[in-house]
Design a protein around this motif. Structure first.
Motif, PDB file in Angstrom:
ATOM      1  N   LYS A 145      53.096 158.763   5.010  1.00  0.00           N
ATOM      2  CA  LYS A 145      53.170 158.696   3.498  1.00  0.00           C
ATOM      3  C   LYS A 145      54.054 157.404   3.384  1.00  0.00           C
ATOM      4  N   LYS A 146      53.720 156.322   2.384  1.00  0.00           N
ATOM      5  CA  LYS A 146      54.563 155.151   2.185  1.00  0.00           C
ATOM      6  C   LYS A 146      56.064 155.333   1.649  1.00  0.00           C
ATOM      7  N   GLU A 147      56.065 156.373   0.723  1.00  0.00           N
ATOM      8  CA  GLU A 147      57.577 156.736   0.428  1.00  0.00           C
ATOM      9  C   GLU A 147      57.641 157.917   0.231  1.00  0.00           C
ATOM     10  N   VAL A 148      58.863 158.407   1.020  1.00  0.00           N
ATOM     11  CA  VAL A 148      59.512 159.647   0.972  1.00  0.00           C
ATOM     12  C   VAL A 148      60.516 160.172   0.477  1.00  0.00           C
ATOM     13  N   THR A 149      60.815 161.291   0.228  1.00  0.00           N
ATOM     14  CA  THR A 149      62.102 161.900  -0.442  1.00  0.00           C
ATOM     15  C   THR A 149      62.733 163.030   0.195  1.00  0.00           C
ATOM     16  N   LYS A 171      52.153 151.442   8.482  1.00  0.00           N
ATOM     17  CA  LYS A 171      53.107 150.405   7.598  1.00  0.00           C
ATOM     18  C   LYS A 171      52.423 149.284   7.256  1.00  0.00           C
ATOM     19  N   ASP A 215      60.717 166.059   0.295  1.00  0.00           N
ATOM     20  CA  ASP A 215      59.241 166.157   1.071  1.00  0.00           C
ATOM     21  C   ASP A 215      59.921 166.739   2.372  1.00  0.00           C
ATOM     22  N   ARG A 228      59.178 157.999  12.021  1.00  0.00           N
ATOM     23  CA  ARG A 228      59.189 157.045  10.532  1.00  0.00           C
ATOM     24  C   ARG A 228      59.992 155.847  10.678  1.00  0.00           C
TER      25      ARG A 228
END
Length: 480
Positions: A72-76, A275, A79, A140
């Motif tokens: 996933k490009k952006e994670v929180t 990436k 998540d 990551r």
């Protein structure tokens, strides 16, 4: 992330990952040899019988969420929390299923001792559930230095625990203690050294987003894992338990040299390729580097292992393990092809093609079913010969889509590693030929190792010099 920074992180990641894999390989080799001398082939056969169930169970626990988190490009933080609690809940469910299914598995193999083994070893599933998000975060961030230190410390301590148990006459339970200590200490190490701790939050939206990718990874992983280990199931059912022990030990030694090193590269390849997933030129270049760097190590190791198998088994493991010699030599051929498979699969995953990987897994493993159906009647050697053919056929399928997406098919990939193939094969042939008349197995073992590896390095220096210095320059990353 800039191209230069990503390249530095990739090289550093591969370097530390290789240090980890090499260190673990040495530890496993030493520990495996000691345990093989202390225990019987039947002890390893019993563990081999149940290992397929634990490996598949672990795939269910991970459920593809770790891969989805990396891709996933952006994670929180939400998540990460969602993945943690999901994995933990699944692990408890899977352990319950293993506990209840233990008598049925023992009945299938007609080995009542497996009931207690399964119920105790099943705790590994729950412990490892705490590991999934921590490992995903390390991958990551391409932070393999911390992971390496933990793995090497854990490998040493758990190995000592397993050997101590074997010396005290615990038999097959010493293998259980070794495996459980490894998982527990690894998990503890990741949590102690990590700044991340779970919060009381869970998002169904995050779950759906991650699972949309992870579901296909899960399905592909289940199929691949089941069929990668189906031979354990079939051999354990159709052949004496000692024969499974020979096959299991042969595969362990082959995997130490092939799967471990390939896994070191693949662990870095997936986040790096993810990436740059939209830049085809950089993808092709990076894929080529991952392939050549992994094969620069694995090819000579596999060829050398084929050449030294007989003296190695007779001298180091003793004659009681001699039936494993042809198994190990043939499995090494599969080990040569494994890194090429893995790099191509990681490329498709990084492209978000998890559904395509699932469909390809179905096709490739159909061939494995046919191999078992045809070859089992002639024995284990023929099963492995069939697997070699299946591996070649699967490689053609894997690389077909790599060629379609970035014009880097099987011909181009083999061309990139042709010097490595020629050098490795020639070195192996010469090392074997000059010791044909040597009767002393100790001398034959030492001379073959020295000649094979020395000639390989010499051939690289003379005929593949640019690549030789490219690999040599990586030494700087080992002392940073």
């Amino acid at each position: 992330m800039s191209s230069t920074i990503l390249k530095q992180k990739a090289i550093g990641g591969i370097t530390w990952s290789l240090i980890e894999k090499f260190g673990i390989q040495v530890l496993k080799l030493i520990i495996g040899i000691i345990l093989a001398r202390l225990l019987t082939p039947a002890d390893f056969g019993l563990i081999g019988m149940v290992s397929v169930f634990f490996i598949v169970a672990q795939v269910f626990v991970e459920s593809g969420f770790g891969q989805a988190y990396i891709q996933k490009k952006e994670v929180t933080e939400v998540d990460a929390n969602t993945i943690f609690y999901t994995n933990l809940a699944i692990s408890l469910f899977v352990y319950g299923m293993l506990w209840m299914g233990a008598p049925a598995i023992a009945g299938f193999y007609e080995q009542q001792a497996l009931v207690d083994l399964i119920r105790v070893m099943g705790l590994i599933i729950i412990i490892n559930a705490f590991n999934v998000i921590q490992i995903a975060r390390i991958c990551r961030e391409i932070d393999f230095k911390r992971k390496t230190k933990i793995a090497l410390t854990t490998g040493l301590v758990s190995g000592v625990a397993g050997i101590a148990a074997a010396c005290n006459g615990l038999g097959v339970w010493s293998l259980v203690i070794h495996q459980m200590a490894t998982i527990f200490l690894t998990t503890a190490g990741h949590w102690i050294t990590s700044k991340w701790k779970p919060a009381l939050s869970f998002s169904f939206e995050s779950f759906r987003t991650l699972f949309s990718f992870g579901a296909w990874v899960l399905a592909s992983s289940i199929i691949r894992t089941v069929f990668d280990n189906i031979y354990l199931l079939i051999i354990g059912k159709l052949f004496p338990v000692a024969q499974l022990g020979f096959y299991t030990k042969a595969k362990q030694f082959q995997q130490l040299s092939s799967v471990q090193f390939a896994g070191a590269v693949a662990a870095v390849a997936f986040p790096v390729l993810s990436k740059i997933q939209e830049d085809k030129k950089r993808l092709k270049y990076s894929l080529s580097k991952f392939l050549t760097h992994s094969q620069a190590i694995i090819l000579p190791l596999m060829i050398t292992l084929i050449v030294i198998t007989e003296p190695f088994v007779l001298v180091v493991l003793t004659e009681k393990w001699s039936p494993m010699i042809p198994y190990m030599q043939l499995l090494c051929i599969i080990g040569i092809l494994y890194p090429i498979h893995l790099v191509n699969v990681q490329f498709l995953q990084a492209q978000g093609k998890s559904n395509l990987n699932f469909r390809l897994a179905l096709i490739k493993n159909t061939f494995r079913i046919l191999n078992i159906a045809v070859m089992y009647r002639w024995g284990i050697v023929f099963i492995i010969l069939g697997e070699i053919f299946v591996s070649v056929l699967s490689l053609v399928i894997n690389t077909f889509y790599t060629k379609r997406l970035i014009c880097y098919g099987i011909i181009d990939q083999l061309r990139d590693i042709k010097q490595l193939i020629i050098s490795s094969v020639l070195s192996g042939l010469i090392g074997y030929a000059i010791t044909l008349s040597v009767e002393n197995m100790y001398v034959a073992l030492i001379v073959r190792i020295f000649v094979c590896l020395t000639l390989y390095i010499l051939f690289q220096y003379l005929f593949n010099r640019r690549f030789f210095f490219e690999i040599w320059s990586l030494k700087e990353n080992f002392i940073k």
